[in-house]
Design a protein around this motif. Structure first.
Motif, short mmCIF file in Angstrom:
data_model
loop_
_atom_site.label_atom_id
_atom_site.label_comp_id
_atom_site.label_asym_id
_atom_site.label_seq_id
_atom_site.Cartn_x
_atom_site.Cartn_y
_atom_site.Cartn_z
N ARG A 179 0.08 -29.87 2.08
CA ARG A 179 1.47 -29.37 1.99
C ARG A 179 1.61 -28.36 0.86
N ILE A 180 0.97 -28.64 -0.28
CA ILE A 180 1.05 -27.72 -1.41
C ILE A 180 0.38 -26.40 -1.07
N ILE A 181 -0.77 -26.47 -0.38
CA ILE A 181 -1.48 -25.25 0.02
C ILE A 181 -0.62 -24.43 0.97
N ILE A 182 0.01 -25.08 1.95
CA ILE A 182 0.89 -24.37 2.89
C ILE A 182 2.05 -23.72 2.15
N THR A 183 2.63 -24.46 1.20
CA THR A 183 3.74 -23.92 0.42
C THR A 183 3.31 -22.68 -0.36
N MET A 184 2.13 -22.74 -0.98
CA MET A 184 1.63 -21.58 -1.73
C MET A 184 1.34 -20.41 -0.80
N LEU A 185 0.83 -20.70 0.40
CA LEU A 185 0.52 -19.63 1.34
C LEU A 185 1.78 -18.90 1.78
N TYR A 186 2.82 -19.66 2.19
CA TYR A 186 4.02 -18.96 2.68
C TYR A 186 4.87 -18.41 1.54
N SER A 187 4.60 -18.86 0.31
CA SER A 187 5.33 -18.31 -0.83
C SER A 187 4.71 -17.03 -1.35
N LEU A 188 3.37 -16.96 -1.37
CA LEU A 188 2.68 -15.88 -2.08
C LEU A 188 1.99 -14.86 -1.18
N ILE A 189 1.46 -15.30 -0.04
CA ILE A 189 0.74 -14.36 0.82
C ILE A 189 1.63 -13.22 1.30
N PRO A 190 2.88 -13.48 1.76
CA PRO A 190 3.73 -12.35 2.15
C PRO A 190 3.94 -11.35 1.01
N ALA A 191 4.11 -11.85 -0.22
CA ALA A 191 4.33 -10.96 -1.36
C ALA A 191 3.12 -10.08 -1.62
N ALA A 192 1.92 -10.59 -1.33
CA ALA A 192 0.70 -9.80 -1.55
C ALA A 192 0.41 -8.87 -0.38
N VAL A 193 0.79 -9.28 0.84
CA VAL A 193 0.45 -8.51 2.04
C VAL A 193 1.50 -7.45 2.38
N ASN A 194 2.75 -7.69 2.03
CA ASN A 194 3.83 -6.76 2.40
C ASN A 194 3.56 -5.32 2.00
N PRO A 195 3.06 -5.02 0.78
CA PRO A 195 2.80 -3.62 0.44
C PRO A 195 1.81 -2.95 1.38
N VAL A 196 0.80 -3.70 1.84
CA VAL A 196 -0.17 -3.14 2.78
C VAL A 196 0.51 -2.81 4.10
N ILE A 197 1.42 -3.68 4.53
CA ILE A 197 2.15 -3.45 5.77
C ILE A 197 3.03 -2.21 5.64
N TYR A 198 3.72 -2.07 4.49
CA TYR A 198 4.54 -0.87 4.28
C TYR A 198 3.69 0.38 4.43
N CYS A 199 2.51 0.38 3.80
CA CYS A 199 1.68 1.59 3.73
C CYS A 199 1.03 1.92 5.07
N LEU A 200 0.54 0.90 5.77
CA LEU A 200 -0.24 1.14 6.98
C LEU A 200 0.61 1.21 8.24
N LYS A 201 1.78 0.56 8.24
CA LYS A 201 2.56 0.47 9.46
C LYS A 201 3.87 1.26 9.43
N THR A 202 4.24 1.82 8.30
CA THR A 202 5.47 2.60 8.20
C THR A 202 5.09 4.07 8.10
N MET A 203 5.45 4.84 9.13
CA MET A 203 4.94 6.19 9.28
C MET A 203 5.31 7.09 8.11
N GLU A 204 6.56 7.03 7.65
CA GLU A 204 6.99 7.95 6.60
C GLU A 204 6.27 7.69 5.28
N ILE A 205 6.07 6.42 4.94
CA ILE A 205 5.31 6.10 3.72
C ILE A 205 3.86 6.54 3.89
N LYS A 206 3.28 6.30 5.08
CA LYS A 206 1.90 6.71 5.32
C LYS A 206 1.75 8.23 5.19
N LYS A 207 2.74 8.97 5.68
CA LYS A 207 2.68 10.43 5.59
C LYS A 207 2.71 10.89 4.14
#
Length: 310
Positions: free
Chosen positions: A276-304
């Motif tokens: 349960r603690i591992i799941i809590t840490m995953l859904y608390s922290l992984i989005p915060a670490a992954v979101n910038p990559v999603i912005y850069c790779l999946k948002t056309m204007e930022i990628k440009k």
């Protein structure tokens, strides 16, 4: 029946982290958490800098991204240094006031994040379903006001939740079976007859914080998909894929693990404490670490902007 005086004997809380983790893995875990912390800080600072410095990104959608990156950055700063110190230097103790302060920011930033995701969904909903109204409703000024209200009103609301938890006496127990101080972990250590009531109020607040925005998010994206499907093949707006897809992925990354935890709890499916603690840490922290990559790779204007020649 034992009568508890409204007196708190606990001066410090002991943050255990992962209870079943053998000591020989402490160094590895602290290093992994440090890498996650660095990814969160540098990734979100980078996104903030790109959006702030690039004038072509001074648009409502990217102002929402900016606020989302701020919540991710602050959440990492609030939660990770202490748990890293716990495994790096065996620093397990956290003062009473600091623990409650951490709880306040953990729940405030989580609630703000949920509201910002709702604003992202509404932004795309109006842009796709009511494109002529979009420039009127979604202006930089309106978005700034809405985002400011999300932060201000949430900080006030969560302050009430923290003050309610402070009304409990904390008598003897001080061991937090979690990687950071949160409401559930702290109020479990309270004593007296009001513990159940305080926990019930907090649970109701959590359900409102998660389910109300999630309901509107589901309605918004469902309406967008239906609107795109109804368009003729020639007039179909495939720009939806480049603008809505990353936002929908970010939203799923935030909500799905939380919903799974709540659903399994209600179905009587129990996880081990470590799981349960591992799941809590995953859904608390992984989005915060992954979101910038999603912005850069999946948002056309930022990628440009990132690939444009200097």
């Amino acid at each position: 029946m034992i009568k508890y005086r409204n007196v708190t004997n606990v001066k410090e809380f002991m943050i255990v982290g992962f209870p079943g983790l053998p000591p020989e893995y402490y160094g590895i875990v602290s290093f992994v958490l440090l890498l996650v912390f660095i990814a969160i800080v540098f990734g979100n600072v980078f996104i903030l800098a790109v959006i702030i410095c690039e004038r072509t990104l001074h648009k409502p959608t990217y102002m929402i991204f900016l606020n989302l990156a701020m919540t991710d950055l602050l959440f990492g700063i609030v939660t990770l240094p202490k748990i890293i110190a716990r495994y790096w230097w065996n620093d397990m103790m956290c003062s009473f006031g600091v623990c409650f302060a951490q709880m306040y920011f953990v729940h405030s930033l989580g609630a703000i994040h949920s509201l910002i995701l709702l604003m992202m969904a509404l932004d795309r909903f109006v842009a796709v379903c009511f494109p002529f109204k979009y420039p009127v409703l979604f202006t930089n000024k309106n978005i700034s006001i809405c985002c400011s209200l999300c932060w201000f009103l949430t900080f006030i609301r969560i302050m009430g939740l923290v003050l309610h938890a402070l009304t409990l006496p904390y008598c003897d127990l001080n061991t937090i079976m979690q990687c950071y101080c949160d409401h559930n972990s702290i109020t479990k250590l309270g004593c007296g007859d009001d513990v159940a009531y305080v926990k019930m109020v907090a649970f109701a607040n959590a359900m409102i914080t998660l389910l109300v925005p999630l309901t509107f998010i589901i309605i918004s994206y469902s309406s967008i998909i239906m609107a795109v499907v109804k368009m003729s093949a020639s007039g179909r707006d495939y720009k939806f894929l480049s603008t809505c897809a990353p936002q929908l992925f970010i939203t799923c990354l935030y909500y799905m693990p939380r919903c799974i935890v709540y659903i399994t709890d209600n179905l009587g499916i129990k996880f081990s404490l470590d799981a349960r603690i591992i799941i809590t840490m995953l859904y608390s922290l992984i989005p915060a670490a992954v979101n910038p990559v999603i912005y850069c790779l999946k948002t056309m204007e930022i990628k440009k902007q990132l690939t444009a020649p200097l």
